[in-house]
Design a protein around this motif. Structure first.
Motif, mmCIF file in Angstrom:
data_model
loop_
_atom_site.group_PDB
_atom_site.id
_atom_site.type_symbol
_atom_site.label_atom_id
_atom_site.label_comp_id
_atom_site.label_asym_id
_atom_site.label_seq_id
_atom_site.Cartn_x
_atom_site.Cartn_y
_atom_site.Cartn_z
ATOM 1 N N ASN A 1 0.810 -1.006 -0.298
ATOM 2 C CA ASN A 1 0.142 0.782 0.041
ATOM 3 C C ASN A 1 1.688 1.220 -0.107
ATOM 4 O OD1 ASN A 1 0.935 -0.367 2.964
ATOM 5 N ND2 ASN A 1 -1.033 0.115 3.761
ATOM 6 N N VAL A 2 1.948 1.105 -0.882
ATOM 7 C CA VAL A 2 2.865 2.540 -0.861
ATOM 8 C C VAL A 2 3.386 2.732 -2.265
ATOM 9 C CG1 VAL A 2 5.571 2.998 -0.334
ATOM 10 C CG2 VAL A 2 4.323 1.165 1.144
ATOM 11 N N ASP A 3 3.048 4.341 -1.855
ATOM 12 C CA ASP A 3 2.804 5.044 -3.169
ATOM 13 C C ASP A 3 1.890 5.054 -4.037
ATOM 14 O OD1 ASP A 3 5.855 5.939 -1.971
ATOM 15 O OD2 ASP A 3 6.894 4.519 -3.357
ATOM 16 N N GLY A 4 0.930 4.732 -3.408
ATOM 17 C CA GLY A 4 -0.174 4.844 -4.243
ATOM 18 C C GLY A 4 -0.426 3.608 -4.471
ATOM 19 N N LYS A 5 -0.513 2.511 -4.285
ATOM 20 C CA LYS A 5 -0.617 1.259 -4.623
ATOM 21 C C LYS A 5 -2.053 0.737 -3.997
ATOM 22 C CE LYS A 5 0.618 -3.665 -5.047
ATOM 23 N NZ LYS A 5 -0.470 -3.881 -4.125
ATOM 24 N N GLY A 6 -3.254 0.256 -4.757
ATOM 25 C CA GLY A 6 -4.183 -0.209 -4.407
ATOM 26 C C GLY A 6 -3.779 -1.413 -4.572
ATOM 27 N N PRO A 7 -4.844 -2.528 -3.681
ATOM 28 C CA PRO A 7 -4.784 -3.977 -2.994
ATOM 29 C C PRO A 7 -5.451 -4.594 -4.062
ATOM 30 C CG PRO A 7 -7.444 -2.499 -2.362
ATOM 31 C CD PRO A 7 -6.229 -1.399 -2.504
ATOM 32 N N GLU B 1 -6.410 7.645 -14.983
ATOM 33 C CA GLU B 1 -4.655 8.250 -15.763
ATOM 34 C C GLU B 1 -4.401 7.678 -14.369
ATOM 35 O OE1 GLU B 1 -4.165 10.116 -17.322
ATOM 36 O OE2 GLU B 1 -5.795 10.884 -18.488
ATOM 37 N N PRO B 2 -3.008 7.268 -14.889
ATOM 38 C CA PRO B 2 -2.070 6.213 -13.621
ATOM 39 C C PRO B 2 -1.656 7.039 -12.670
ATOM 40 C CG PRO B 2 -0.891 6.658 -16.325
ATOM 41 C CD PRO B 2 -2.159 7.800 -16.241
ATOM 42 N N ASN B 3 -1.123 6.196 -11.918
ATOM 43 C CA ASN B 3 -0.076 6.470 -10.666
ATOM 44 C C ASN B 3 1.227 6.394 -11.513
ATOM 45 O OD1 ASN B 3 0.467 6.871 -8.061
ATOM 46 N ND2 ASN B 3 0.906 4.732 -7.549
ATOM 47 N N GLU B 4 1.479 8.121 -11.415
ATOM 48 C CA GLU B 4 3.276 8.570 -11.809
ATOM 49 C C GLU B 4 4.164 7.650 -10.641
ATOM 50 O OE1 GLU B 4 6.627 9.375 -13.397
ATOM 51 O OE2 GLU B 4 4.585 9.316 -13.787
ATOM 52 N N ALA B 5 3.680 7.206 -9.690
ATOM 53 C CA ALA B 5 4.492 6.515 -8.700
ATOM 54 C C ALA B 5 5.437 5.415 -9.182
ATOM 55 C CB ALA B 5 4.624 7.401 -6.994
ATOM 56 N N GLY B 6 4.395 5.113 -9.193
ATOM 57 C CA GLY B 6 4.412 3.366 -9.239
ATOM 58 C C GLY B 6 5.109 3.333 -11.151
ATOM 59 N N ARG C 1 -0.075 -0.501 -8.537
ATOM 60 C CA ARG C 1 0.775 -0.101 -9.001
ATOM 61 C C ARG C 1 0.752 0.819 -9.198
ATOM 62 N NH1 ARG C 1 3.828 -0.439 -4.684
ATOM 63 N NH2 ARG C 1 5.079 -2.855 -4.511
ATOM 64 N N ILE C 2 0.154 0.871 -11.015
ATOM 65 C CA ILE C 2 -0.551 2.266 -12.243
ATOM 66 C C ILE C 2 -1.721 2.041 -12.343
ATOM 67 C CG2 ILE C 2 0.047 1.996 -14.173
ATOM 68 C CD1 ILE C 2 2.798 0.780 -12.616
ATOM 69 N N PHE C 3 -2.788 0.964 -11.122
ATOM 70 C CA PHE C 3 -3.769 1.718 -11.316
ATOM 71 C C PHE C 3 -4.710 1.271 -10.291
ATOM 72 C CE2 PHE C 3 -3.116 2.139 -15.954
ATOM 73 C CZ PHE C 3 -3.777 3.269 -15.747
ATOM 74 N N PRO C 4 -4.790 1.735 -9.076
ATOM 75 C CA PRO C 4 -5.025 1.461 -8.026
ATOM 76 C C PRO C 4 -6.726 0.853 -8.010
ATOM 77 C CG PRO C 4 -4.181 3.625 -7.415
ATOM 78 C CD PRO C 4 -4.165 3.562 -9.082
ATOM 79 N N THR C 5 -7.118 1.253 -8.398
ATOM 80 C CA THR C 5 -8.418 0.229 -8.375
ATOM 81 C C THR C 5 -8.628 -0.225 -9.719
ATOM 82 O OG1 THR C 5 -10.233 1.732 -9.417
ATOM 83 C CG2 THR C 5 -9.241 1.626 -6.599
#
Length: 480
Positions: A26-32, A103-108, A94-98
């Protein structure tokens, strides 16, 4: 070196999966992801699937072996062994949390940029699995995983993001890991993200074959679309499929056993391979669907998409073989995805998986004879208990024996004329077992100090097999 049967550009390496070794769930915006909802288990106690994260429950993927924070250290060790390639997967969440974001998660994305840059530093070619048993749990909640056709669109957004971002960093891609896992009930949640009402644990899922094969159809369409899109984005991409090859022999020469084995090989192995490589549903599926009351909803254009999106190469996992018999009184044994009747000619691992190196040569010839496209063995290995000696050494001679005998049989297959591109043994560094959640079922050349309860320093240690594999790669498979 000049006498080696392995080609000069052979891709020696190792294989992992994001959900089994990255951690940082669950770090840097990652979803389950679906794997993040799986509790720990053992080979006798099944993993539970929880709908929410429960207090006091051990979830092995949450920390795993923390590659997320230790990737430089681990890649340096891979380089020390001489890896030419490293098979890894991207954590979709990491890229799309749900899975449903636009838009993708840049940190991932940046994390994988850093990983690919680190691999490039050591001239290690990444081999990237786009989806390896970690679809966003949000898609399970919203659509019951791949049972929902809408997931194709979400997957395509994800695939396009990866292809565009890493078009100059990654050449070799795989769409879905062990896609044929979806042909058995066990794969409902693992491979397809299906969570039917009443399912409590991993091994005893409430199964609906109609739903499962419909979900598989959606994956076939998504895979074919991804192959076509990838080639459009970068014509140099090599995009392959990945099959859990479940080699089965007839137990006897009884014609009933022969026909059962043929049926097993068709529906467990060839079904997904035929669709990926030949681009069409095979003839034998019609009877299977009719007898199991499966009626696929195939939309207009789907079959054309599948026909146009065939793969460039075929990869597979091979751990063992099993026998098939019409006699219900015979003893069964366990295995990868599904077991079978015990083969009296083979020995077995600590987990009851039968060890059959010659079965790998047989499988390579079966696959290549069927498809005539390049192959890679992207998972193979021995899960075992490893003991750390008082001096800190780990003498895993049993693992060396297993890998040596399988590499010898790959050499025989090359002599047979099979076009084999590479070999990436599974769990090149100890990681969490997908089926049981254990850490103590170890595959790696590198030992990680962690136990089944999640306790340990996470320190890395080189096993005896580390130095052995280093020589294998250095000698191009000559020194075994």
């Amino acid at each position: 070196m000049s006498n080696s049967v392995f080609p000069k550009n052979f891709l020696w390496g190792g294989a992992t999966a994001a959900n089994q070794f990255e951690g940082a769930w669950n770090v840097d915006g990652k979803g389950p992801s679906t794997s993040d909802m799986l509790s720990g288990g053992t080979h006798t106690v099944p993993r539970r699937i929880t709908r929410t994260i429960e207090d006091g429950v051990h979830y092995p993927s949450h920390e795993a072996i923390d590659f997320y924070h230790r990737y430089k250290e681990d890649i340096k060790l891979f380089a020390e062994m001489g890896f030419k390639t490293f098979r890894l997967s991207i954590n979709w969440t990491r890229i799309f949390p749900t899975g449903m974001e636009q838009e993708p998660n840049e940190a991932g994305l940046k994390f994988y940029d850093d990983v690919f840059d680190e691999l490039k530093k050591y001239n290690i070619e990444p081999l990237v699995t786009i989806s390896h048993y970690e679809m966003p749990f949000g898609l399970t909640q919203e659509y019951n995983g791949w049972a929902g056709r809408e997931v194709i669109e979400h997957f395509m957004r994800y695939a396009e993001t990866l292809f565009t971002r890493y078009k100059d960093k990654v050449k070799y891609w795989l769409t879905f890991n062990e896609i044929n896992c979806g042909t058995v009930p066990f794969g409902g949640y693992l491979a397809l993200g299906i969570l039917n009402e009443g399912t409590q644990d991993f091994l005893h899922q409430v199964d609906d074959p109609q739903l499962r094969f419909q979900a598989l159809h959606h994956q076939f369409v998504a895979s074919a679309k991804a192959v076509a899109l990838g080639h459009e984005i970068n014509p140099d991409f090599k995009i392959g499929c990945m099959i859990a090859y479940m080699t089965a022999y007839p137990y006897t020469c009884n014609p009933d056993d022969i026909l059962l084995a043929q049926d097993h090989m068709n529906m467990r192995n060839n079904f997904c391979g035929d669709i990926h490589v030949r681009g069409e549903y095979p003839y034998y599926a019609k009877r299977y669907f009719a007898e199991n009351n499966i009626k696929l909803d195939i939309k207009e254009g789907d079959l054309e998409v599948i026909k146009q999106g065939t793969v460039d190469y075929y990869t597979f996992s091979y751990y063992m073989s099993n026998c098939v018999s019409a006699d219900p009184t015979l003893d069964n044994t366990s295995g990868n995805i599904n077991g079978g009747v015990k083969n009296p000619y083979l020995e077995a691992s600590d987990w009851g998986w039968q060890i059959d190196p010659k079965g790998l040569r047989y499988s390579l010839n079966e696959i290549y004879g069927r498809y005539q496209i390049p192959l890679m063995v992207v998972e193979n290995g021995l899960g075992a208990f490893d003991k750390v000696e008082d001096d800190g050494s780990i003498n895993d001679s049993y693992r060396i024996d297993y890998l040596k005998s399988h590499i010898e049989q790959m050499g025989e297959a090359l002599k047979d004329g099979v076009e084999l591109w590479g070999y990436t043994p599974w769990g090149c560094i100890d990681l969490v077992s997908a089926s049981t959640g254990e850490m103590e079922k170890r595959y790696g050349f590198i030992y990680v100090d962690k136990d089944n309860k999640g306790q340990g320093t996470l320190d890395r240690k080189r096993k005896a097999s580390f130095f052995w594999y280093q020589k294998v790669i250095e000698s191009q498979g000559e020194q075994l």
